[in-house]
Design an enzyme around this catalytic site. Structure first.
Site, PDB file in Angstrom:
ATOM      1  N   LYS A  97      40.228  51.880  32.471  1.00  0.00           N
ATOM      2  CA  LYS A  97      40.678  51.323  31.212  1.00  0.00           C
ATOM      3  C   LYS A  97      41.697  52.225  30.525  1.00  0.00           C
ATOM      4  O   LYS A  97      42.690  51.739  30.005  1.00  0.00           O
ATOM      5  CB  LYS A  97      39.454  51.137  30.316  1.00  0.00           C
ATOM      6  CG  LYS A  97      39.631  50.044  29.334  1.00  0.00           C
ATOM      7  CD  LYS A  97      38.310  49.497  28.845  1.00  0.00           C
ATOM      8  CE  LYS A  97      37.350  48.990  29.903  1.00  0.00           C
ATOM      9  NZ  LYS A  97      37.859  48.223  30.991  1.00  0.00           N
ATOM     10  N   CYS A 157      41.465  46.336  45.431  1.00  0.00           N
ATOM     11  CA  CYS A 157      41.412  47.450  44.464  1.00  0.00           C
ATOM     12  C   CYS A 157      40.577  48.600  45.017  1.00  0.00           C
ATOM     13  O   CYS A 157      40.537  49.680  44.419  1.00  0.00           O
ATOM     14  CB  CYS A 157      40.828  46.990  43.133  1.00  0.00           C
ATOM     15  SG  CYS A 157      41.013  45.243  42.823  1.00  0.00           S
ATOM     16  N   HIS A 200      44.881  51.742  36.248  1.00  0.00           N
ATOM     17  CA  HIS A 200      44.401  51.197  37.514  1.00  0.00           C
ATOM     18  C   HIS A 200      45.580  50.856  38.428  1.00  0.00           C
ATOM     19  O   HIS A 200      45.930  49.688  38.595  1.00  0.00           O
ATOM     20  CB  HIS A 200      43.541  49.953  37.224  1.00  0.00           C
ATOM     21  CG  HIS A 200      42.885  49.358  38.425  1.00  0.00           C
ATOM     22  ND1 HIS A 200      42.580  50.078  39.566  1.00  0.00           N
ATOM     23  CD2 HIS A 200      42.442  48.092  38.662  1.00  0.00           C
ATOM     24  CE1 HIS A 200      41.995  49.265  40.437  1.00  0.00           C
ATOM     25  NE2 HIS A 200      41.913  48.068  39.924  1.00  0.00           N
ATOM     26  N   ILE A 225      48.007  47.336  33.792  1.00  0.00           N
ATOM     27  CA  ILE A 225      48.714  47.253  35.079  1.00  0.00           C
ATOM     28  C   ILE A 225      49.525  48.537  35.223  1.00  0.00           C
ATOM     29  O   ILE A 225      50.408  48.805  34.404  1.00  0.00           O
ATOM     30  CB  ILE A 225      49.590  45.991  35.111  1.00  0.00           C
ATOM     31  CG1 ILE A 225      48.686  44.754  35.257  1.00  0.00           C
ATOM     32  CG2 ILE A 225      50.617  46.065  36.226  1.00  0.00           C
ATOM     33  CD1 ILE A 225      49.429  43.437  35.229  1.00  0.00           C
TER      34      ILE A 225
END
Ligand SMILES: [Zn+2]
Lengths: 379, 136
Positions: A325, A81, A329, A206
């Site tokens: 959030k 990430c 992401h 997602i």
């Protein structure tokens, strides 16, 4: 050799059914190049974690050619990430090494596969032989830290829940955000449990998306931009991929090291930062990220958020984008989104919540804190 | 998903709870590394971890990854100074931080070949347990 951002671009974040990896990369990348007056880059660095979900590796060549720059040196950088931040670190180093114009694109297409497949692949950011073999999801690994942190520092469910409330409040005004919806504390703390104590609203969505940053060497900057933003520092640091061999489970040592080094290189401290984008893959990650940046003592960040700190108007304002959030992401793109957002805050043209800022910071975290890049930018 | 080959490669290590101990600073190193992450020494010796310890933290995963039970209960336990991750396969209803656990063999998941596999797993030792002390 000083380095500046002379162009940025990003796509809306979301489940973007009609766009592939190359479409996303082109939309963000060409926007950044357009901002320079269509100056061709000398190299392209792509941040990405899971293009394999689209059965597509070899992203450097694919994207260089598709964008119209066949022949230009280009390759992919992967750090889970933290891939986007890592790509920024590599791109910055290339400019410092003498390549005068480097385009950094972060791109991710997570919705190309069914959610269970994507969830399983995201867990590949953990240690396959000593963690994943036992079956934890990525949320599960973060849940281990969240439980330990809350119990060690006496942090309540309400205090942790305030993180998500603030992020959704901020992201509601970001037209690029994935989840533009305000939530109240009761909704957060009563949402379904994913991996106890992590609930649905503690977790990021997602997402698909791409963001791009055009970096240029000092002697090119005036020619390419009237509103350059200077890169004061980029610092990457690593920790064990496994959380087991770490001394502490209530802090992210690599994030602390990366922030410290970035501050040292930039000659600033936490008190100088007006705006920061920190990496809140989960509420606990955001809280640990704020503490690693030196904006709160260890054990205190969630309590401070609950008391109303770090909201628009405060210094620093944290995640005016809505963070992972709310903005979302798209993992390998996230670190580049953060830099684009901070650049736009410093230029004054971010299309959501605006922060009057001279100094901004972006913190991108890979794995459960194992690969962290902190970037400091100034006008 | 893991595979038969990957499990076979580390079978001795997994089943024997093998870790390393640093001869310079004395720290237990788990998972094993090629140098001590705490002092940098490469003077390391293999040790077997004790089979009893205490839970440091845990999670009950309601959205497990493919091939693992629903829910998947995962704990990190302190076994002789090492933090070890394992599934909790017995006594999960009594799981709390600080709970005493012992290592048992548990069926934890499926390999990519579709075979069920066993790994060291944890049993929560409750005050009511009648069979305390029947393992080393
Ligand atoms: Zn040592």
């Amino acid at each position: 050799m000083r380095v500046a951002v002379v162009g940025v671009g990003m796509t809306k974040v979301g489940r973007l059914v009609d766009k592939s990896i190359r479409d996303l990369a082109a939309e963000a990348g060409l926007k950044a190049i357009e901002e320079t007056g269509w100056e061709p880059p000398e190299a392209i660095v792509v941040g990405n974690m899971l293009s394999s979900l689209s059965e597509q590796e070899n992203l450097g060549a694919l994207i260089a050619d598709y964008l119209g720059y066949r022949g230009v040196p280009a390759f992919k950088v992967e750090a889970a990430c933290g891939s986007g931040g890592a790509a920024i670190a590599v791109g910055y180093s290339l400019v410092r090494a003498g390549i005068r114009r480097v385009l950094v694109i972060g791109v991710e297409k997570l919705t190309e596969a069914p959610t269970p497949v994507t969830t399983r692949r995201l867990a590949w950011a953990s240690d396959a032989d000593y963690e994943l073999v036992h079956g934890p999801s990525f949320a599960g690994l973060n849940a281990l830290l969240m439980r330990h942190y809350m119990s060690k520092h006496g942090v309540s469910r309400e205090e942790m829940g305030s993180w998500a409330v603030l992020m959704h409040e901020n992201g509601y005004r970001n037209p690029y955000a994935h989840i533009r919806k305000k939530v109240d504390l009761q909704t957060v703390i009563n949402s379904p449990v994913i991996a106890d104590p992590i609930r649905l609203f503690d977790a990021c969505p997602i997402s698909d998306g791409a963001a791009a940053v055009y970096l240029a060497a000092e002697d090119e900057v005036r020619r390419l931009s009237d509103t350059p933003v200077w890169v004061a520092a980029v610092a990457n640091a690593t920790d064990a991929v496994d959380v087991l061999s770490r001394k502490y489970l209530d802090r992210l040592e690599a994030a602390i090291m990366s922030a410290r080094e970035a501050y040292r290189l930039a000659g600033v401290g936490p008190g100088d930062v007006d705006v920061a984008e920190v990496h809140d893959a989960y509420s606990i990650t955001g809280v640990l990220g704020v503490e690693a940046m030196g904006f709160a003592e260890i054990g205190k960040a969630a309590k401070l958020v609950h008391e109303g700190r770090f909201a628009p108007g405060d210094k620093p304002t944290i995640n005016p984008s809505g963070g992972l959030k709310s903005r979302g992401h798209p993992v390998g793109a996230t670190g580049v989104y953060q830099v684009v957002e901070v650049v736009m805050q410093l230029r004054g043209d971010f299309p959501g919540i605006k922060v009057a800022a001279e100094v901004g910071a972006a913190q991108n975290v890979g794995g459960v804190g194992s690969n962290v890049t902190t970037t400091i930018l100034r006008r | 998903m893991t595979s038969v080959q990957r499990l076979w490669r580390r079978a001795r290590e997994y089943l024997g709870l093998k870790a390393l101990k640093c001869r310079r600073c004395g720290e237990v190193i788990y998972p094993p590394k090629r140098a001590c992450p705490y002092c940098g020494s490469r003077d390391l010796e293999e040790v077997a971890l004790p089979r009893r310890g205490k839970v440091i933290t845990y999670t009950v995963i309601n959205v497990p990854i493919e091939g693992f039970p629903k829910p998947t209960v995962i704990a990190v336990a302190d076994l002789g100074g090492a933090k070890v991750m394992a599934q909790v396969v017995e006594g999960a209803e009594e799981l709390v931080e600080g709970a005493e656990v012992e290592v048992v063999l548990g069926k934890v998941g499926r390999t990519v070949e579709g075979l069920e596999y066993y790994m060291p797993a944890l049993r929560v030792v409750s005050d009511k347990s009648p069979d305390e002390g029947d393992t080393d």
